[in-house]
Design a protein around this motif. Structure first.
Motif, mmCIF file in Angstrom:
data_model
loop_
_atom_site.group_PDB
_atom_site.id
_atom_site.type_symbol
_atom_site.label_atom_id
_atom_site.label_comp_id
_atom_site.label_asym_id
_atom_site.label_seq_id
_atom_site.Cartn_x
_atom_site.Cartn_y
_atom_site.Cartn_z
ATOM 1 N N ILE A 20 68.034 -79.503 -19.075
ATOM 2 C CA ILE A 20 67.032 -79.609 -20.132
ATOM 3 C C ILE A 20 66.194 -80.838 -19.804
ATOM 4 O O ILE A 20 66.747 -81.916 -19.523
ATOM 5 N N ASP A 21 64.896 -80.684 -19.789
ATOM 6 C CA ASP A 21 63.970 -81.766 -19.442
ATOM 7 C C ASP A 21 64.313 -82.369 -18.090
ATOM 8 O O ASP A 21 64.319 -83.597 -17.908
ATOM 9 N N GLY A 22 64.674 -81.522 -17.151
ATOM 10 C CA GLY A 22 64.943 -82.014 -15.790
ATOM 11 C C GLY A 22 66.297 -82.655 -15.621
ATOM 12 O O GLY A 22 66.641 -83.099 -14.523
ATOM 13 N N LYS A 23 67.092 -82.729 -16.686
ATOM 14 C CA LYS A 23 68.421 -83.352 -16.598
ATOM 15 C C LYS A 23 69.509 -82.294 -16.723
ATOM 16 O O LYS A 23 69.400 -81.365 -17.523
ATOM 17 N N VAL A 24 70.570 -82.451 -15.944
ATOM 18 C CA VAL A 24 71.623 -81.445 -15.941
ATOM 19 C C VAL A 24 72.353 -81.412 -17.288
ATOM 20 O O VAL A 24 72.569 -82.464 -17.915
ATOM 21 N N VAL A 25 72.673 -80.186 -17.762
ATOM 22 C CA VAL A 25 73.460 -80.059 -18.998
ATOM 23 C C VAL A 25 74.711 -79.194 -18.794
ATOM 24 O O VAL A 25 75.620 -79.214 -19.622
ATOM 25 N N GLY A 26 74.754 -78.459 -17.687
ATOM 26 C CA GLY A 26 75.935 -77.631 -17.480
ATOM 27 C C GLY A 26 75.748 -76.700 -16.307
ATOM 28 O O GLY A 26 74.677 -76.660 -15.701
ATOM 29 N N ILE A 27 76.810 -75.956 -15.994
ATOM 30 C CA ILE A 27 76.710 -74.998 -14.903
ATOM 31 C C ILE A 27 77.111 -73.627 -15.413
ATOM 32 O O ILE A 27 77.778 -73.501 -16.447
ATOM 33 N N GLU A 28 76.685 -72.623 -14.680
ATOM 34 C CA GLU A 28 77.053 -71.255 -15.031
ATOM 35 C C GLU A 28 77.656 -70.595 -13.804
ATOM 36 O O GLU A 28 77.124 -70.698 -12.695
ATOM 37 N N LEU A 29 78.796 -69.920 -14.011
ATOM 38 C CA LEU A 29 79.476 -69.247 -12.907
ATOM 39 C C LEU A 29 79.007 -67.799 -12.802
ATOM 40 O O LEU A 29 78.407 -67.259 -13.740
ATOM 41 N N ALA A 30 79.328 -67.182 -11.681
ATOM 42 C CA ALA A 30 78.898 -65.807 -11.437
ATOM 43 C C ALA A 30 79.434 -64.861 -12.507
ATOM 44 O O ALA A 30 78.818 -63.854 -12.836
ATOM 45 N N ASP A 31 80.606 -65.173 -13.075
ATOM 46 C CA ASP A 31 81.172 -64.274 -14.102
ATOM 47 C C ASP A 31 80.621 -64.587 -15.486
ATOM 48 O O ASP A 31 81.086 -64.038 -16.480
ATOM 49 N N GLY A 32 79.633 -65.476 -15.562
ATOM 50 C CA GLY A 32 79.009 -65.764 -16.846
ATOM 51 C C GLY A 32 79.579 -66.975 -17.568
ATOM 52 O O GLY A 32 78.997 -67.440 -18.556
ATOM 53 N N THR A 33 80.746 -67.469 -17.108
ATOM 54 C CA THR A 33 81.354 -68.651 -17.733
ATOM 55 C C THR A 33 80.383 -69.829 -17.652
ATOM 56 O O THR A 33 79.759 -70.049 -16.619
ATOM 57 N N ARG A 34 80.267 -70.575 -18.771
ATOM 58 C CA ARG A 34 79.434 -71.771 -18.736
ATOM 59 C C ARG A 34 80.299 -72.992 -18.975
ATOM 60 O O ARG A 34 81.213 -72.962 -19.790
ATOM 61 N N VAL A 35 80.031 -74.058 -18.243
ATOM 62 C CA VAL A 35 80.781 -75.298 -18.412
ATOM 63 C C VAL A 35 79.775 -76.419 -18.644
ATOM 64 O O VAL A 35 78.812 -76.571 -17.906
ATOM 65 N N LYS A 36 80.005 -77.185 -19.705
ATOM 66 C CA LYS A 36 79.124 -78.297 -20.058
ATOM 67 C C LYS A 36 79.279 -79.410 -19.028
ATOM 68 O O LYS A 36 80.375 -79.667 -18.544
#
Lengths: 116, 837
Positions: B230-246
């Motif tokens: 968000i606004d060029g700053k990292v907030v999390g990642i998303e895995l191929a199975d859709g899982t999101r990690v903050k």
């Protein structure tokens, strides 16, 4: 050098402990194995006993147990293990930068010429 | 070159010295200079370029700096005084941009040009940035230099969540440091095993368990698809199975690549790394290269020990006493405090140049959390993985490097240096005989040698009998060998063999493994193998399916079925035939069918050119000759007509055969068809020790052949006779009458209870008939009826388990689940390759 090797895709497409198949038009289907020790092997997908599909066997160590009659085949040498006798052709394989390569000449080689 | 031809450099005139320029102020570059100075301090005027604005430090020790265990000053190898004392010009913070081979000079970013006689490239490696969207966001860092550590420390000061991409050595050390600094850490690793290049599955599992115990989240087999910001700053990642990690910070530790850009641009021979010979000379004789940036005899090294050897060889060469580097085995230790882990050499099991085979020696000590594996080939130790006890790591590493012959100490090798050097192993019994009566043999149950001997003298003449009488070796099994020795010493060869072990991987029998899984609460296959001291790293084709079933039975809804431990039929949910095609049997409840189902089956037969359809002995239809890649499509068509898997392929409930019963038959006493359908609805989908067949006959004429089934119901006027343990196979066995009940509800309840007792008690691949013959019908009856509550309890456990089992596996596959098990990777056509669907 790249031309000698056939890129068959990323290592992640084969779950450790399983195998996947690569049919060859005009040739024998190849089974590509990923062992639980993170090694990759390619052999012709035919058990030397009764032509069972080795790709569907249970993999343990560097051995696959044929699903038809439980022959144990070394993935490394293609040799039948234990008291059984026979050998399945192996296809040279290498892994580079996360991708699997098979020696092109061996993939399309006529098998008669390879039989020892 | 010849050492005797060395020209005395003599004097101190700078004009006589050659100019050595080093690109890279890291560990390899400086070590090479140190080695040269140690041999001939007068030979070169040295200039070192470093991209980082600081002196030479020990990059490996950045992990302890991150973890707060060391300061930067403590990891400096050479301070400014070293450069001054040796008249080395250090150009730090100025990156070399260009090598001009024609004019033999290098040009730095500042424009500074430095001529050379000999150039040394020691540019090391670059972190590999996985090419996913968002990898350039602020807060995505690598773990390579002190600046990276500073960025991580700044993030840790703010607290929050950290994601480390990469579960190798570097990633885990970063995760450990950030975790110690108070961040909530998730490690995302692409492969199923942590540090898969150094560890096998067993050791990787132990490591994962320990890190999880310490509060880290470890996601293996996890493919990062995108980094969100968000606004060029990292907030999390998303895995191929859709899982999101903050994530407030993302550390890229997915690997390193030799930094070859400069060398490549200069036209040197480069493959993965800069190509060098045994003396570290590149394709240009005036240019040498050393360290992580080089490729030597096909290998690139990322560990420090081989770099030292390269530097030695390089210095020997430039001082005209060439020796040559021939490559080396490497060892790894994970620098995470409190975790002892060592890996060295080759433990993949590759055969030697003449095809010599490898032999694994495995020792596990569950009570101490220890796993050790050494690999011996042709009488030599070639690899080792140690977890939990690494005291002998250096000894093993020495044996490997010296290629010592270990044949004589092979038996004792796994126990370590102290034991192997003791020489007591010539006769293992002698060592046990020498122990005092008070010596503790079984640590788990606190049983002394004296107690075991008296128990043997009291009539326990087998390992099993000893286990039953005094509990020695009845828990983890590690002392089984000692107990066997005591038996043979005490009885002088009169030892009785106990029940057969489950397979060659263990000293335990099926019954013991089942008991221990429940008693010790073992929930995963690597955990069972560790706690019960499996002698192989990953089991065999016999024990893997058995353990998979035992775990599935013990922990319904919790244990995740391991597809790679399933026989092909259960993995592909169809029956493999001799030509490698499959047969497909949809379920027909109680043998009933209708036009819609029959049409769907007929359509499938035509659509997929099935060469044969057969009516089975279990009152349903078998479609033959289906290819594995067509199975999901076949199932989709059958699902569409309301049919589900018949499990004709499984160690599971097969069929419930019925006769037509009171609804049509003039002799029928009860609604046998209706009851059969109810029983099948209740029991379908359940995994069992072996296949399980049921039948319901509507009268004692027994048209459904219920008395040769695993569970058979024979209806009579007054109720239902329940029969068990029948078999129509190789050895025909008629059922035993279990009991008689009055109502359908009771018949169903008893059926569920009997199945659950069989599921919990029988050994894998043991049908009900041999099971009942082994334990006796009276034992089965007692287990069911001695306590009036047992039937209800067993039936409740069965129904609990069934809620996780009655999910049609065909429907899952038809919707695309595990397509990798069905599809080809690709198809090879002459001169081209067509990618798979």
């Amino acid at each position: 050098m790249i031309g000698d090797w056939l890129d068959i895709g990323p290592v992640t497409q084969i779950e450790p402990g399983t195998a996947r198949t690569l049919p060859v038009e005009g040739g024998e289907e190849i089974a590509v194995f990923h062992t639980m020790r993170n090694e990759f092997f390619a052999i012709v997908n035919l058990c030397p006993h009764r032509r069972g599909p080795l790709s569907q066997g249970i993999v343990h160590g560097d051995v696959v147990t044929c699903p038809l009659h439980n022959w144990n085949i070394s993935l490394r040498s293609g040799q039948a293990l234990g008291g059984d006798e026979g050998c399945v052709p192996t296809i040279p394989l290498r892994v580079d930068a996360g991708r699997i390569y098979l020696l092109r000449a061996a993939v399309i080689a006529p098998r008669e010429a390879r039989a020892a | 070159m010849n050492a005797t031809m060395t020209i005395e450099a003599g004097g101190s005139e700078a004009a006589m010295r050659q100019r050595l320029v080093v690109i890279g102020n890291g560990m390899a570059g400086c070590r090479a200079v140190e080695e040269i100075l140690a041999r001939d301090p007068q030979r070169f005027d040295v200039t070192i370029f470093g991209a980082e604005p600081r002196v030479n430090y020990n990059r490996i020790m950045l992990s302890p700096v991150l973890a707060g265990e060391k300061t930067f000053d403590e990891i400096v190898i050479n301070g400014q005084d070293w450069y001054d004392d040796n008249r080395i010009t250090l150009v730090s913070g100025d990156r070399v941009d260009h090598i001009d081979r024609d004019n033999k000079c290098v040009v730095a970013a500042s424009g500074r040009t430095e001529p050379y006689d000999t150039l040394l490239i020691a540019t090391g490696s670059d972190p590999f940035i996985i090419p996913v969207p968002g990898s350039d966001l602020e807060g995505v860092v690598t773990f390579r230099d002190l600046d990276d550590v500073d960025r991580m420390l700044a993030a840790a000061d703010r607290g929050g969540d950290a994601v480390v991409i990469g579960g190798g050595l570097l990633g885990l050390e970063a995760a450990h440091g950030l975790s110690l600094r108070g961040m909530k850490v998730t490690v995302v690793h692409l492969m199923p095993t942590l540090m898969e290049r150094q560890l096998d599955e067993a050791a990787g599992w132990l490591l994962k368990t320990e890190l999880e115990r310490r509060g880290q989240t470890i996601l293996t087999g996890a493919n990062t698809k995108q980094i969100h910001g968000i606004d060029g700053k990292v907030v999390g990642i998303e895995l191929a199975d859709g899982t999101r990690v903050k994530a407030d910070i993302v550390v890229m530790a997915a690997g390193i690549r030799p930094a070859t850009g400069l060398a490549k641009a200069a036209g040197l021979d480069v493959e993965r790394g800069v190509l060098v010979d045994d003396h570290m000379v590149t394709s240009d004789p005036a240019i040498l290269a050393v360290g992580e940036c080089v490729q030597h005899r096909g290998l690139c090294y990322g560990l420090v020990a081989p770099l030292w050897d390269m530097c030695r060889s390089l210095a020997d060469y430039v001082t005209e006493a060439p020796t040559g580097f021939e490559g080396t085995v490497t060892s790894t230790k994970l620098k995470v405090s409190g975790i002892d882990l060592f890996s060295a050499g080759d433990f993949s099991g590759s055969p030697g140049p003449d095809g010599e085979l490898c032999e694994d020696i495995v020792m596990r000590d569950a009570s101490r959390g220890v796993y050790k594996r050494v690999v011996v080939r042709d009488g030599k130790l070639i690899g080792a993985v140690l977890y939990g006890d690494t005291a002998d790591g250096n000894w093993y590493f020495d044996l490997m490097r010296q290629e010592s012959d270990v044949s004589d100490i092979r038996e004792a090798l796994i126990f370590g240096q102290a034991f192997a050097s003791g020489g007591a192993l010539a006769d293992p019994n002698a060592a046990v005989a020498a122990l005092s009566a008070e010596a503790e043999i079984c640590g788990c149950n606190g049983v002394s040698k004296g107690k075991i001997v008296s128990c043997i003298e009291g009539g326990a003449h087998s390992v099993d009998a000893v286990r039953a009488t005094c509990k020695a070796s009845a828990s983890c099994g590690q002392c089984t060998g000692l107990v066997e020795s005591l038996l043979s010493i005490t009885l002088g060869g009169e030892v009785e063999s106990g029940p057969k072990t489950m397979c060659k991987c263990t000293t335990f029998s099926h019954a013991e493994v089942r008991r221990l899984i429940v008693e010790k609460g073992l929930r995963e296959m690597p955990e069972v193998m560790q706690e019960l001291h499996w002698t192989t790293p990953d089991g065999c084709a016999s024990c893997r399916p058995a353990l998979n079933y035992y775990l599935l039975c013990a922990w319904p809804g919790e244990y995740e079925d391991d597809q790679k431990s399933r026989f092909v039929n259960e993995r592909l949910h169809a029956n493999i035939q001799k030509d490698g095609t499959y047969s497909v049997v949809p379920r027909m409840w109680g043998g009933l069918t209708n036009p819609r189902e029959l049409r769907a089956i007929a359509d499938v037969v035509e659509k997929f050119n099935a060469p044969m359809v057969k009516v089975t002995g279990g009152q349903r239809l078998d479609i033959f000759g289906i290819r594995k890649e067509d199975l999901p499509a076949v199932w989709a068509d059958l699902n569409a007509a309301g049919m589900v898997s018949g499990h004709a392929y499984g160690k599971s409930l097969r069929t419930v055969k019925t006769c037509v019963g009171s609804e049509w038959c003039r002799f029928g006493t009860q609604d046998s068809t209706g009851l059969g359908v109810k029983i099948e609805r209740m029991t379908w989908g359940s995994w069992m020790p072996h296949k399980f067949k049921i039948a319901v006959s509507g009268c004692p004429r027994n048209c459904a052949e219920a008395t040769i089934k695993d569970f058979g119901v024979v209806c009579v006027d007054s109720g239902y006779e329940l029969h068990v343990g029948g078999n129509g196979g190789i050895k025909v066995r008629a059922t035993d009458l279990l009991c008689k009940v009055a109502t359908e509800e009771e018949a169903l309840e008893h059926c569920a209870a009997f199945i659950q007792l069989y599921r919990e008690e029988a050994w894998y691949l043991e049908r009900t008939a041999p099971w009942i013959e082994r334990v006796g019908l009276d034992t089965v009856k007692a287990a069911l009826f001695d306590d009036p509550d047992t039937v209800a309890q067993l039936a409740a456990r069965f129904r609990h388990s069934q809620q996780f089992m009655q999910d049609d596996p065909w429907a899952q596959r038809a919707s695309g689940d595990r397509a990798d098990l069905h599809n080809h990777i690709a198809t090879v056509r002459p001169l081209e390759m067509e990618m798979a669907r």
